[in-house]
Each structure stands twice: as C-alpha cells, then as structure tokens.
Design a protein around this motif. Structure first.
Motif, PDB file in Angstrom:
ATOM      1  N   ILE A 153       0.854  -1.192   0.000  1.00 46.03           N
ATOM      2  CA  ILE A 153       0.000   0.000   0.000  1.00 46.03           C
ATOM      3  C   ILE A 153       0.888   1.240   0.000  1.00 46.03           C
ATOM      4  N   PRO A 154       0.676   2.189  -0.919  1.00 43.18           N
ATOM      5  CA  PRO A 154       1.493   3.413  -0.920  1.00 43.18           C
ATOM      6  C   PRO A 154       1.501   4.072   0.452  1.00 43.18           C
ATOM      7  N   GLN A 155       2.621   4.630   0.833  1.00 45.93           N
ATOM      8  CA  GLN A 155       2.770   5.184   2.174  1.00 45.93           C
ATOM      9  C   GLN A 155       1.697   6.206   2.507  1.00 45.93           C
ATOM     10  N   HIS A 156       1.322   7.075   1.579  1.00 44.23           N
ATOM     11  CA  HIS A 156       0.341   8.120   1.873  1.00 44.23           C
ATOM     12  C   HIS A 156      -1.067   7.570   2.050  1.00 44.23           C
ATOM     13  N   GLN A 157      -1.277   6.278   1.733  1.00 40.81           N
ATOM     14  CA  GLN A 157      -2.593   5.653   1.904  1.00 40.81           C
ATOM     15  C   GLN A 157      -2.648   4.747   3.135  1.00 40.81           C
ATOM     16  N   ARG A 158      -1.568   4.675   3.886  1.00 38.66           N
ATOM     17  CA  ARG A 158      -1.532   3.766   5.039  1.00 38.66           C
ATOM     18  C   ARG A 158      -2.120   4.421   6.283  1.00 38.66           C
ATOM     19  N   ASN A 159      -3.359   4.792   6.202  1.00 36.21           N
ATOM     20  CA  ASN A 159      -4.060   5.339   7.356  1.00 36.21           C
ATOM     21  C   ASN A 159      -5.071   4.307   7.839  1.00 36.21           C
ATOM     22  N   MET A 160      -4.982   3.943   9.112  1.00 36.83           N
ATOM     23  CA  MET A 160      -5.802   2.850   9.624  1.00 36.83           C
ATOM     24  C   MET A 160      -7.292   3.157   9.513  1.00 36.83           C
ATOM     25  N   ILE A 161      -7.693   4.381   9.782  1.00 36.63           N
ATOM     26  CA  ILE A 161      -9.112   4.738   9.719  1.00 36.63           C
ATOM     27  C   ILE A 161      -9.617   4.624   8.284  1.00 36.63           C
ATOM     28  N   ALA A 162      -8.878   5.182   7.342  1.00 36.94           N
ATOM     29  CA  ALA A 162      -9.293   5.130   5.937  1.00 36.94           C
ATOM     30  C   ALA A 162      -9.327   3.688   5.432  1.00 36.94           C
ATOM     31  N   LEU A 163      -8.329   2.886   5.803  1.00 39.35           N
ATOM     32  CA  LEU A 163      -8.292   1.500   5.345  1.00 39.35           C
ATOM     33  C   LEU A 163      -9.459   0.688   5.892  1.00 39.35           C
ATOM     34  N   LEU A 164      -9.867   0.960   7.124  1.00 33.53           N
ATOM     35  CA  LEU A 164     -10.995   0.248   7.713  1.00 33.53           C
ATOM     36  C   LEU A 164     -12.262   0.406   6.878  1.00 33.53           C
ATOM     37  N   PHE A 165     -12.453   1.587   6.320  1.00 29.27           N
ATOM     38  CA  PHE A 165     -13.661   1.858   5.543  1.00 29.27           C
ATOM     39  C   PHE A 165     -13.471   1.553   4.057  1.00 29.27           C
ATOM     40  N   ASP A 166     -12.245   1.566   3.593  1.00 27.10           N
ATOM     41  CA  ASP A 166     -11.987   1.449   2.159  1.00 27.10           C
ATOM     42  C   ASP A 166     -11.730   0.018   1.704  1.00 27.10           C
ATOM     43  N   ARG A 167     -11.057  -0.766   2.535  1.00 23.98           N
ATOM     44  CA  ARG A 167     -10.620  -2.084   2.080  1.00 23.98           C
ATOM     45  C   ARG A 167     -11.597  -3.187   2.485  1.00 23.98           C
ATOM     46  N   LYS A 168     -12.016  -3.957   1.505  1.00 21.31           N
ATOM     47  CA  LYS A 168     -12.970  -5.042   1.757  1.00 21.31           C
ATOM     48  C   LYS A 168     -12.368  -6.106   2.672  1.00 21.31           C
ATOM     49  N   GLU A 169     -11.022  -6.225   2.675  1.00 24.37           N
ATOM     50  CA  GLU A 169     -10.390  -7.205   3.546  1.00 24.37           C
ATOM     51  C   GLU A 169     -10.708  -6.947   5.012  1.00 24.37           C
ATOM     52  N   PHE A 170     -10.716  -5.675   5.420  1.00 23.11           N
ATOM     53  CA  PHE A 170     -11.038  -5.339   6.805  1.00 23.11           C
ATOM     54  C   PHE A 170     -12.523  -5.556   7.088  1.00 23.11           C
ATOM     55  N   ARG A 171     -13.372  -5.200   6.146  1.00 27.76           N
ATOM     56  CA  ARG A 171     -14.817  -5.355   6.359  1.00 27.76           C
ATOM     57  C   ARG A 171     -15.202  -6.827   6.489  1.00 27.76           C
ATOM     58  N   ARG A 172     -14.488  -7.700   5.777  1.00 24.45           N
ATOM     59  CA  ARG A 172     -14.794  -9.134   5.862  1.00 24.45           C
ATOM     60  C   ARG A 172     -14.147  -9.781   7.082  1.00 24.45           C
ATOM     61  N   LEU A 173     -13.043  -9.214   7.543  1.00 25.67           N
ATOM     62  CA  LEU A 173     -12.258  -9.851   8.599  1.00 25.67           C
ATOM     63  C   LEU A 173     -12.972  -9.860   9.940  1.00 25.67           C
ATOM     64  N   ALA A 174     -13.423  -8.703  10.402  1.00 29.20           N
ATOM     65  CA  ALA A 174     -14.022  -8.599  11.732  1.00 29.20           C
ATOM     66  C   ALA A 174     -15.467  -9.079  11.706  1.00 29.20           C
ATOM     67  N   VAL A 175     -15.816  -9.986  12.635  1.00 25.70           N
ATOM     68  CA  VAL A 175     -17.188 -10.482  12.704  1.00 25.70           C
ATOM     69  C   VAL A 175     -18.150  -9.330  12.948  1.00 25.70           C
ATOM     70  N   ASN A 176     -17.789  -8.427  13.866  1.00 28.92           N
ATOM     71  CA  ASN A 176     -18.588  -7.222  14.075  1.00 28.92           C
ATOM     72  C   ASN A 176     -17.740  -6.032  13.643  1.00 28.92           C
ATOM     73  N   TRP A 177     -17.763  -5.772  12.342  1.00 29.27           N
ATOM     74  CA  TRP A 177     -16.914  -4.717  11.784  1.00 29.27           C
ATOM     75  C   TRP A 177     -17.235  -3.358  12.395  1.00 29.27           C
ATOM     76  N   LYS A 178     -18.505  -3.074  12.681  1.00 27.78           N
ATOM     77  CA  LYS A 178     -18.872  -1.759  13.224  1.00 27.78           C
ATOM     78  C   LYS A 178     -18.201  -1.517  14.570  1.00 27.78           C
ATOM     79  N   ASP A 179     -18.173  -2.523  15.422  1.00 31.94           N
ATOM     80  CA  ASP A 179     -17.499  -2.368  16.717  1.00 31.94           C
ATOM     81  C   ASP A 179     -15.994  -2.199  16.517  1.00 31.94           C
ATOM     82  N   PHE A 180     -15.440  -2.937  15.574  1.00 32.62           N
ATOM     83  CA  PHE A 180     -14.016  -2.849  15.260  1.00 32.62           C
ATOM     84  C   PHE A 180     -13.665  -1.433  14.818  1.00 32.62           C
ATOM     85  N   ALA A 181     -14.462  -0.889  13.899  1.00 36.22           N
ATOM     86  CA  ALA A 181     -14.219   0.472  13.402  1.00 36.22           C
ATOM     87  C   ALA A 181     -14.475   1.507  14.487  1.00 36.22           C
TER      88      ALA A 181
END
Length: 283
Positions: A153-181
């Motif tokens: 991931i390009p360095q300027h895009q490595r923001n944890m908050i943005a990745l949580l909402f942008d990347r499908k990998e994070f949305r699929r990973l956490a059973v309760n994604w809303k609590d995770f975010a």
C-alpha cells in the motif's frame, strides 16, 4: 481546528452524549411524550446544577465562559468516562495554546531500533505501530498475514481509519466490523481533541464523510478512548476463526506513537492457526 470548528465539535459531542442517556438511568421519569431520544437539555442542566439557558448556550456551541468545576458537573450529568471528560475539557476550555506546535505535528515519526526489535519478538501477536493521525508507520509479519500486506500500500494511503472503511479485507475480517471500526474512531477522537491546533484532522474528517456514507453514523456516536481494551473475533479467509485481545499502548518519546498488539486469546486455537498460516505462506 479554528474556534468555530472547535465549538461545533463541542456542540455535536454534547448532543450525541445527551441523546444516548435514558432518563431512567439518572432517576428521571421517562414519560410518554418525549419527541427526542435521551435527556432533555433542561434535565442535563438540572443534573449539572446550572441554568437551562447556560447549558443550552454551551450545547449550541456559543463562545461562553465555562469553569473547570462546572464542566465537571456537566461531565457527571452526561456520565462521561475519563477519556470523554478530557475531550470535553479540551474543546470547552480551548487548550490549543498548550499543544505541540504545528511543525512538530508534521514531523515524520521514526521507529527506533529497540521498538523494531519488539515488533520482531512479538512473532505471533499481530502488532501495528501508528502515529497521532492513525497513519501506520510500522508492523510485524503477523500483522501482515492477519490484516494486509501494508508494504504493498502506498505510504500516503496507510491510514488505519481510511483503510478500515476502504478495504474489503477489513470489512470481511471482523465479525462485528462496526465495533471494530468504532474502537479505532474512539482513539481517533481522543487525538482530535488533544491536537486541536492541527488542521489535518478537519481535512481528513471532511474527506471521510464525503467518501464513505457509513463513516458519519459511527463518528456521531462520539465515543472517546485513549486505549480501548477489547476482545475481537476475526474470520480470516485462510486461517478461519481467530480470537484476539487488543492492547493499545502509548510509546514514550519525542514523537507520540501507538503500539496496537493483538494477542491470541488464551485457551483458543488462534495462536496455532496463526503459526500454521505463517508457515504455509513463508517465502
């Protein structure tokens, strides 16, 4: 943030907290004719021992004088925790003059050799190092296997908050994604209140609200936590069910860094699964 933005953030925070308190929770009669959820302004004023007019002005974001003792009463009335109280005081008392200067905020954080060694030693505990903007500045092999290969991931895009909402990998990973975010947004809000002088936060929030429709509802929950301690259930595409206990630690030094350690829950098969996953993908 400028004065207008600070007062608007204060207004939004107070409204959000007031709306989430049931009258019965503070010994009041809920009644049948409540048009809005939670407490009324006059009820918060009564609990805090202030006039309804004064509290209304505070919640409307007017630039009024507020003493620490009165704010403490408001915090108690709204049942704020320690981090939420700190956030309230930061916004209401405008302590931006005591914050780090803008030049310091912009410095690129560096991971020391000792911190790099710690990352390496936490072999089966996925660990992420982030700065006060929640930009990811370091990670270990376990984190790469469980979350993402951050190196790709390009360095300027490595923001944890943005990745949580942008990347499908994070949305699929956490059973309760809303609590995770929501837990990460609670950390982000704590920073937001602490570093009011840094305009980066306002720019970032505008971008998130305009890009991700589900960001604002979670942000409006107004959770604040400098170090949440939670248990998370992941459903990994290759590793299956994994249970981790998150410990969030502040790294002492000139640059504030956060070390988020995901420790496999004891008496679960998580560590064994992670070891197998890393062994299968080695090399």
């Amino acid at each position: 943030m400028n004065n207008e933005t600070r007062l608007q953030a204060l207004s939004d925070f107070l409204k959000g907290k007031r709306a989430r308190i049931a009258p019965q929770a503070v010994g009041l009669n809920g009644g049948l004719r409540r048009r809005t959820p939670g407490l009324r302004r006059e009820e918060v004023a009564q609990l805090a021992g202030v006039s309804t007019t004064w509290y209304t002005w505070l919640e409307q974001g007017r630039d009024i004088q507020a003493s620490a003792s009165v704010l403490e009463n408001v915090a108690s009335a709204l049942q704020l925790n320690a981090d939420e109280r700190k956030y309230l005081f930061s916004l209401a008392l405008d302590k931006s003059s005591h914050l780090l200067p803008a030049a310091s905020v912009e410095e690129q954080p560096q991971i020391s050799p000792s911190l790099a060694k710690i990352l390496e030693q936490l072999r089966y505990c996925p660990t992420i190092i982030s700065d006060r903007h929640c930009n990811i500045v370091g990670w270990n092999e376990a984190a790469r296997h469980v979350f993402l290969d951050f190196e790709q991931i390009p360095q300027h895009q490595r923001n944890m908050i943005a990745l949580l909402f942008d990347r499908k990998e994070f949305r699929r990973l956490a059973v309760n994604w809303k609590d995770f975010a929501a837990d990460f947004l609670a950390i982000f809000r704590a920073y937001y209140g602490q570093y009011m002088e840094d305009d980066w936060y306002e720019t970032f929030l505008r971008e998130m609200k305009s890009t991700y429709p589900d960001f604002n509802p979670l942000w409006e929950e107004s959770k604040v936590s400098s170090a949440p301690h939670v248990v998370l259930e992941f459903r990994h595409a290759r590793g299956g069910k994994m249970l981790f206990e998150l410990s969030s630690l502040i790294v002492q030094g000139n640059t504030e860094l956060r070390c988020s350690i995901y420790t496999p829950v004891q008496d679960s098969a998580t560590e064994v699964k992670l070891m197998a996953l890393m062994e299968r993908t080695k090399g």
